[in-house]
Design a protein around this motif. Structure first.
Motif, PDB file in Angstrom:
ATOM      1  N   GLN A   1       0.842  -1.197   0.000  1.00 31.46           N
ATOM      2  CA  GLN A   1       0.000   0.000   0.000  1.00 31.46           C
ATOM      3  C   GLN A   1       0.879   1.250   0.000  1.00 31.46           C
ATOM      4  O   GLN A   1       2.116   1.172  -0.070  1.00 31.46           O
ATOM      5  CB  GLN A   1      -0.906   0.003   1.235  1.00 31.46           C
TER       6      GLN A   1
ATOM      7  N   ASN B   1      -4.362   3.633  -4.992  1.00 31.85           N
ATOM      8  CA  ASN B   1      -5.360   4.689  -4.916  1.00 31.85           C
ATOM      9  C   ASN B   1      -5.413   5.545  -6.186  1.00 31.85           C
ATOM     10  O   ASN B   1      -5.866   6.694  -6.159  1.00 31.85           O
ATOM     11  CB  ASN B   1      -5.097   5.558  -3.688  1.00 31.85           C
TER      12      ASN B   1
ATOM     13  N   GLU C   1      -4.713  15.795   1.173  1.00 36.19           N
ATOM     14  CA  GLU C   1      -3.845  15.030   2.073  1.00 36.19           C
ATOM     15  C   GLU C   1      -3.237  15.937   3.135  1.00 36.19           C
ATOM     16  O   GLU C   1      -2.836  15.472   4.210  1.00 36.19           O
ATOM     17  CB  GLU C   1      -2.727  14.346   1.281  1.00 36.19           C
TER      18      GLU C   1
ATOM     19  N   SER D   1     -10.876  13.786   4.642  1.00 39.69           N
ATOM     20  CA  SER D   1     -10.566  12.597   3.855  1.00 39.69           C
ATOM     21  C   SER D   1     -10.416  12.990   2.395  1.00 39.69           C
ATOM     22  O   SER D   1     -11.218  13.765   1.856  1.00 39.69           O
ATOM     23  CB  SER D   1     -11.688  11.564   3.988  1.00 39.69           C
TER      24      SER D   1
ATOM     25  N   ARG E   1      -9.442   8.184   0.216  1.00 39.04           N
ATOM     26  CA  ARG E   1      -8.802   6.878   0.368  1.00 39.04           C
ATOM     27  C   ARG E   1      -9.738   5.967   1.167  1.00 39.04           C
ATOM     28  O   ARG E   1     -10.390   6.411   2.108  1.00 39.04           O
ATOM     29  CB  ARG E   1      -7.460   6.998   1.088  1.00 39.04           C
ATOM     30  N   GLY E   2      -9.763   4.704   0.771  1.00 39.75           N
ATOM     31  CA  GLY E   2     -10.681   3.783   1.417  1.00 39.75           C
ATOM     32  C   GLY E   2     -12.063   3.791   0.802  1.00 39.75           C
ATOM     33  O   GLY E   2     -12.995   3.191   1.346  1.00 39.75           O
TER      34      GLY E   2
ATOM     35  N   PRO F   1     -11.231   7.367  -4.809  1.00 35.73           N
ATOM     36  CA  PRO F   1     -10.248   8.227  -4.136  1.00 35.73           C
ATOM     37  C   PRO F   1      -9.966   9.474  -4.966  1.00 35.73           C
ATOM     38  O   PRO F   1      -9.911   9.419  -6.200  1.00 35.73           O
ATOM     39  CB  PRO F   1      -9.018   7.335  -4.031  1.00 35.73           C
TER      40      PRO F   1
ATOM     41  N   PHE G   1     -10.619   2.491   5.072  1.00 36.48           N
ATOM     42  CA  PHE G   1      -9.321   2.658   5.733  1.00 36.48           C
ATOM     43  C   PHE G   1      -8.921   4.114   5.611  1.00 36.48           C
ATOM     44  O   PHE G   1      -9.623   4.923   5.032  1.00 36.48           O
ATOM     45  CB  PHE G   1      -8.248   1.733   5.141  1.00 36.48           C
ATOM     46  N   SER G   2      -7.806   4.471   6.209  1.00 38.37           N
ATOM     47  CA  SER G   2      -7.279   5.836   6.222  1.00 38.37           C
ATOM     48  C   SER G   2      -8.175   6.736   7.072  1.00 38.37           C
ATOM     49  O   SER G   2      -8.840   6.268   7.993  1.00 38.37           O
ATOM     50  CB  SER G   2      -7.111   6.353   4.786  1.00 38.37           C
ATOM     51  N   LYS G   3      -8.224   8.025   6.792  1.00 40.17           N
ATOM     52  CA  LYS G   3      -8.965   8.974   7.614  1.00 40.17           C
ATOM     53  C   LYS G   3     -10.438   8.584   7.719  1.00 40.17           C
ATOM     54  O   LYS G   3     -11.048   8.197   6.728  1.00 40.17           O
ATOM     55  CB  LYS G   3      -8.869  10.375   7.017  1.00 40.17           C
TER      56      LYS G   3
ATOM     57  N   GLN H   1     -11.881   6.065   9.066  1.00 39.79           N
ATOM     58  CA  GLN H   1     -12.175   4.659   8.751  1.00 39.79           C
ATOM     59  C   GLN H   1     -13.441   4.198   9.476  1.00 39.79           C
ATOM     60  O   GLN H   1     -13.579   4.335  10.693  1.00 39.79           O
ATOM     61  CB  GLN H   1     -11.004   3.775   9.161  1.00 39.79           C
TER      62      GLN H   1
END
Length: 424
Positions: free
Chosen positions: A106, A264, A281, A286, A289-290, A294, A330-332, A334
């Protein structure tokens, strides 16, 4: 003109660049139309042309390849799997970047050192390696020539172009030759957009002074890097250009298969918005991502319809914003449902991703009281300066922020023009 296996490449161009059949040395763009132009096709990548010529450029050399899952042929075979059994080329090593050679890691990860199960070739990990450390890897591998073949996404902070830069610098230190096999810029090569990096903010998401959306192919960037930045110790560089690619081509015009360059970056549509929305980012929102979209979906807990309304009120060219709710896996955020916007690009010919990204930052800050920059000011690394962050904090509107980088951008565009190898 007939194209034999040995004769498809014609020598010419600066620093050993190989001229493509349909490529010129100018950078003029065709007049923009409206809407997509799907499926013109006919593009042959640098690898396709190298292979058709019987790997003449690599004869008598021990070859190592810097590549990832995007290093494929038109019939979706990986170039390492094609080259390995071919008697005309002596492929001895593979070098894996971020996410790895086969793409199993990842963001922020790599595959480490291992032997590739399919070919038995040693795979060396180059992620976050540069300078003498990377030169030592090239030396230890025993290769004479390093070949680079990775699909780029067209943005300064997409790290594969800095893998290229680091490989060029390291190859020069190790006394190795470097050959770059060109692939399309998926979002066209018509224009450079956005702020130019201030060297004080150099990181792996921006080593040197280029625009946020550079509007170049990897081969053109290699020529630029070698002359503009590595002139004190340039690498022995050769590039193999594409045939059939025009500067105005989006990826779906090429007829080539798309492989996600990273987990992504699933589609060419992701690349279209990425050079602007990746700026999120650097915030507490967010960046999608996830999710299955994305960089097209943006949001945070507590955001509602007001953000989409404020963004739509700007009437930005080529794009509309939909009030959206999503739960990243996942990520921010989640597993939490967040509110925000989805970008819908309806006219990619006039869409400006960097201006759009700035507009979204400005409107997010104005409509959501919870807006914050990442505590490490990562936004400054992404934009390449403090100006974007400080101007938005001071209440500047989108036009003012965009005006602030125009002088530096004009200077970059003038330099860039000398290295463009395709018309149209």
């Amino acid at each position: 003109m007939s194209l034999s296996r040995r004769g498809v490449l014609a020598a010419g161009g600066a620093m050993g660049a190989l001229a493509a059949t349909a490529a010129g040395t100018g950078g003029a763009s065709a007049a923009p139309g409206r809407g997509p132009r799907h499926g013109r096709g006919g593009v042959r990548t640098g690898f396709d042309r190298l292979a058709a010529d019987g790997y003449r450029l690599l004869r008598g050399q021990k070859v190592g390849v810097v590549t990832n899952p995007t290093g494929i042929t038109a019939d979706v075979r990986h170039i390492v799997d094609v080259m390995h059994p071919d008697e005309w080329v002596n492929l001895t090593s593979v070098f894996g970047p971020e996410h790895g050679f086969r793409g199993t890691a990842q963001a922020g990860g790599s595959e480490g050192r291992y032997d590739d199960p399919a070919t038995g070739l040693p795979v060396y990990d180059t992620y976050l390696k540069s300078g003498q450390d990377l030169a030592d890897i090239f030396t230890a591998s025993g290769v004479d020539t390093v070949v680079f073949d990775i699909q780029d996404a067209g943005a300064r902070f997409y790290t594969y172009i800095w893998t290229l830069y680091d490989c060029m610098e390291a190859a020069a230190l190790a006394g190795k030759r470097l050959v770059v096999l060109d692939r399309p810029n998926p979002v066209t090569g018509r224009a450079a957009l956005g702020p130019v990096l201030d060297p004080a903010f150099a990181t792996f998401v921006g080593r040197r002074e280029i625009a946020q959306a550079h509007g170049m192919t990897v081969a053109e960037l290699a020529l630029f890097f070698n002359t503009e930045f590595l002139h004190e110790k340039p690498v022995q560089l050769e590039v193999v250009t594409m045939s059939g690619w025009r500067r105005s081509d989006f990826f779906d015009d090429t007829g080539l298969p798309w492989v996600p360059p990273s987990p992504n970056m699933p589609t060419p549509e992701t690349a279209l918005v990425y050079s602007g929305t990746c700026l999120f980012e650097g915030t507490n929102l967010s960046e999608g991502r996830g999710t299955t979209r994305p960089f097209e979906l943006l949001g945070a807990e507590g955001i509602d319809h007001r953000w989409a309304a404020a963004a739509n009120a700007l009437d930005l060219p080529g794009v509309a914003f939909r009030e959206a709710y999503f739960a990243p896996t996942f990520s921010k955020f989640q597993g939490k449902t967040v509110g925000g916007v989805q970008l819908h690009v309806h006219d990619r010919e006039v869409f400006d991703p960097v201006r759009t990204g700035i507009a979204l930052l400005v409107t997010a800050k104005r409509t959501w009281s919870g807006f914050a920059w990442r505590p490490d000011n990562w936004i400054d690394k992404l934009t390449g300066n403090t100006r974007v962050r400080t101007m938005i904090d001071a209440g500047a509107d989108t036009d003012a922020v965009v005006r602030a980088w125009q002088r530096d951008l004009s200077a970059f565009r003038a330099k860039r023009r000398r290295y463009l190898r395709y018309e149209g």
